[in-house]
Write an enzyme that holds these catalytic residues in place. Structure first.
Site, mmCIF file in Angstrom:
data_model
loop_
_atom_site.group_PDB
_atom_site.id
_atom_site.type_symbol
_atom_site.label_atom_id
_atom_site.label_comp_id
_atom_site.label_asym_id
_atom_site.label_seq_id
_atom_site.Cartn_x
_atom_site.Cartn_y
_atom_site.Cartn_z
ATOM 1 N N ASP A 1 -4.457 1.164 8.805
ATOM 2 C CA ASP A 1 -3.281 2.014 8.613
ATOM 3 C C ASP A 1 -3.217 3.118 9.674
ATOM 4 O OD1 ASP A 1 -1.016 2.826 7.141
ATOM 5 O OD2 ASP A 1 -2.178 4.301 6.018
ATOM 6 N N HIS B 1 0.813 -1.231 0.000
ATOM 7 C CA HIS B 1 0.000 0.000 0.000
ATOM 8 C C HIS B 1 0.843 1.277 0.000
ATOM 9 C CE1 HIS B 1 0.657 -0.419 4.360
ATOM 10 N NE2 HIS B 1 0.361 0.858 4.465
ATOM 11 N N ASP B 2 2.032 1.239 0.623
ATOM 12 C CA ASP B 2 2.858 2.455 0.677
ATOM 13 C C ASP B 2 4.072 2.377 -0.253
ATOM 14 O OD1 ASP B 2 1.545 4.223 2.325
ATOM 15 O OD2 ASP B 2 2.463 3.466 4.178
ATOM 16 N N HIS C 1 2.491 9.763 -2.800
ATOM 17 C CA HIS C 1 2.926 8.358 -2.679
ATOM 18 C C HIS C 1 1.813 7.396 -3.105
ATOM 19 C CE1 HIS C 1 0.934 8.243 1.344
ATOM 20 N NE2 HIS C 1 0.945 6.917 1.198
ATOM 21 N N LYS D 1 6.067 5.360 -1.647
ATOM 22 C CA LYS D 1 6.962 6.212 -0.848
ATOM 23 C C LYS D 1 8.397 6.157 -1.362
ATOM 24 C CE LYS D 1 4.467 6.586 3.493
ATOM 25 N NZ LYS D 1 4.380 6.137 4.885
HETATM 26 FE FE LIG Z 1 0.090 5.692 2.954
#
Ligand SMILES: [Fe+2]
Length: 395
Positions: free
Chosen positions: A307, A218-219, A247, A222
């Site tokens: 999250d 999900h990230d 991101h 970044k």
């Molecule tokens: Fe995020």
């Protein structure tokens, strides 16, 4: 003379005519273990105790004829595999066709020639043996393919997990965010699936375990955010926040690039949804798309809670971790604005499980810090390098 010490194959010869039984037994007993049986009913009794490799079955018998018997044999799960050859005085094409359509593998007309009977039997038993070998081979092949697929699946997960951890290392000094949010999400989806309203949607997801695994990316976007923004200890300026928000879109782009190079669709489809929608808000003020309410995919709505919970209870360079109760209060405050109100209600039923994941992780972190304090530099080479040392000496 057959010198083989192997057990002979069993043949059951069924005929109401004693002469035929005697002639048949005489022709076959040197090569096979022959059971002579005078009626269909007796055959069925014997089959309850032992199964032969092949049955030679007369058609015209007084109590039950061969057609009745083969119907019973072919309906029975254990007996259906036994090859049956009909023996009969009827040599017309209709009888032959009827026998074969009931499942017999051949049709031998009486009176038979003993050497010919022996030859026909040998051929059929060889075919049956080869059929069994082929089936075993196919079964083995199937398990080998399954084992290979499992290995590739595990490798794929390990690489993706490591990739996600590497991205995370850049902005999360304590680590473990990916692992924990995956665990929180797993708790959420396992609860959601118990409710009919989510189950209908989740049934379309396919493999739930795969969906949870895909949330690890999900990230991933970044990776494209500068260190200055990602690791800034204080509050971000408006411009920096705009940069940070990217991101989500970067994550979608990265996953789309993988999609173009891969035939895998399911995992990446869910990964893209998680990356692109985990910062959307129920009231439409989230990013990057400003989606609203159920216009936000269910995966994104669930991930938002997982999250944020983890972000709240975790320590960051600029803040201490909030206690569990405070994190729950903040999520409840966002009910119907930041978060899906029904999912917040569901979270309230299971929030203790989130707490357990967090406590377990903090315990592990403590053990890890103690291990680091007591770290002793290893002496000698690790085992996996030892085989190379001999080569070096000989070079
Ligand atoms: Fe995020």
């Amino acid at each position: 003379m057959n010198e083989s010490t192997e057990a002979k194959q069993k043949i059951m010869l069924v005929d109401d005519n004693i002469t035929n039984l005697t002639v048949g037994k005489h022709a076959l007993s040197e090569s096979y273990d022959v059971f002579t049986i005078p009626s269909g009913q007796k055959l069925l009794k014997v089959l309850e105790k032992t199964l032969p490799d092949l049955i030679l079955l007369d058609i015209d018998m007084p109590d039950m004829n061969g057609y009745d018997i083969i119907k019973i044999i072919k309906k029975d799960e254990n007996m259906a595999k036994i090859p049956v050859i009909f023996l009969t005085a009827q040599s017309d094409a209709t009888s032959e066709l009827e026998g074969l359509s009931l499942g017999a593998i051949d049709y031998i007309v009486k009176p038979f020639s003993p050497p010919l009977l022996l030859k026909r039997l040998e051929t059929h038993l060889l075919i049956e043996h080869q059929k069994t070998q082929l089936k075993n081979f196919n079964d083995n092949l199937q398990s080998m393919v399954e084992a290979k697929t499992r290995t590739v699946y595990e490798l794929q997960n390990a690489i993706l997990e490591t990739m996600a951890e590497l991205v995370e290392c850049r902005d999360d000094i304590t680590g473990g965010h990916i692992e924990r949010t995956k665990n929180h999400l797993s708790i959420m989806v396992n609860e959601m699936i118990k409710h009919e309203k989510y189950k209908i949607e989740m049934d379309k997801w396919g493999d739930i375990e795969l969906v949870v695994q895909s949330a690890q990316l999900h990230d991933v976007g970044k990776i494209s955010i500068s260190d200055a923004v990602l690791n800034k200890p204080g509050k971000l300026t408006d411009e920096e926040f705009v940069e940070m928000k990217k991101h989500t879109s970067f994550g979608v782009e990265i996953i789309q690039k993988i999609e173009q190079k891969s035939s895998e669709k399911e995992f990446l489809h869910h990964a893209k949804i998680f990356a692109g929608t985990h910062h959307e808000k129920w009231n439409g003020f989230g990013y990057p798309y400003g989606l609203k309410e159920t216009g936000i995919p269910l995966q994104g709505r669930a991930m938002a809670i997982a999250d944020v919970y983890d972000a709240l209870v975790s320590e960051r360079p600029y803040k201490k971790g909030f206690p569990h109760e405070k994190a729950v209060d903040i999520i409840v405050e966002g009910r119907g604005t930041q978060f899906d109100p029904d999912l917040v209600d569901l979270f309230l039923e299971i929030h203790e499980k989130f707490h357990e994941v967090d406590l377990e992780y903090k315990e592990e972190l403590k053990r890890h810090s103690e291990a680091l304090e007591n770290y002793v530099k290893p002496t000698g080479l690790p085992d996996w390098l030892l085989p190379f040392q001999g080569q070096q000496e000989g070079a």
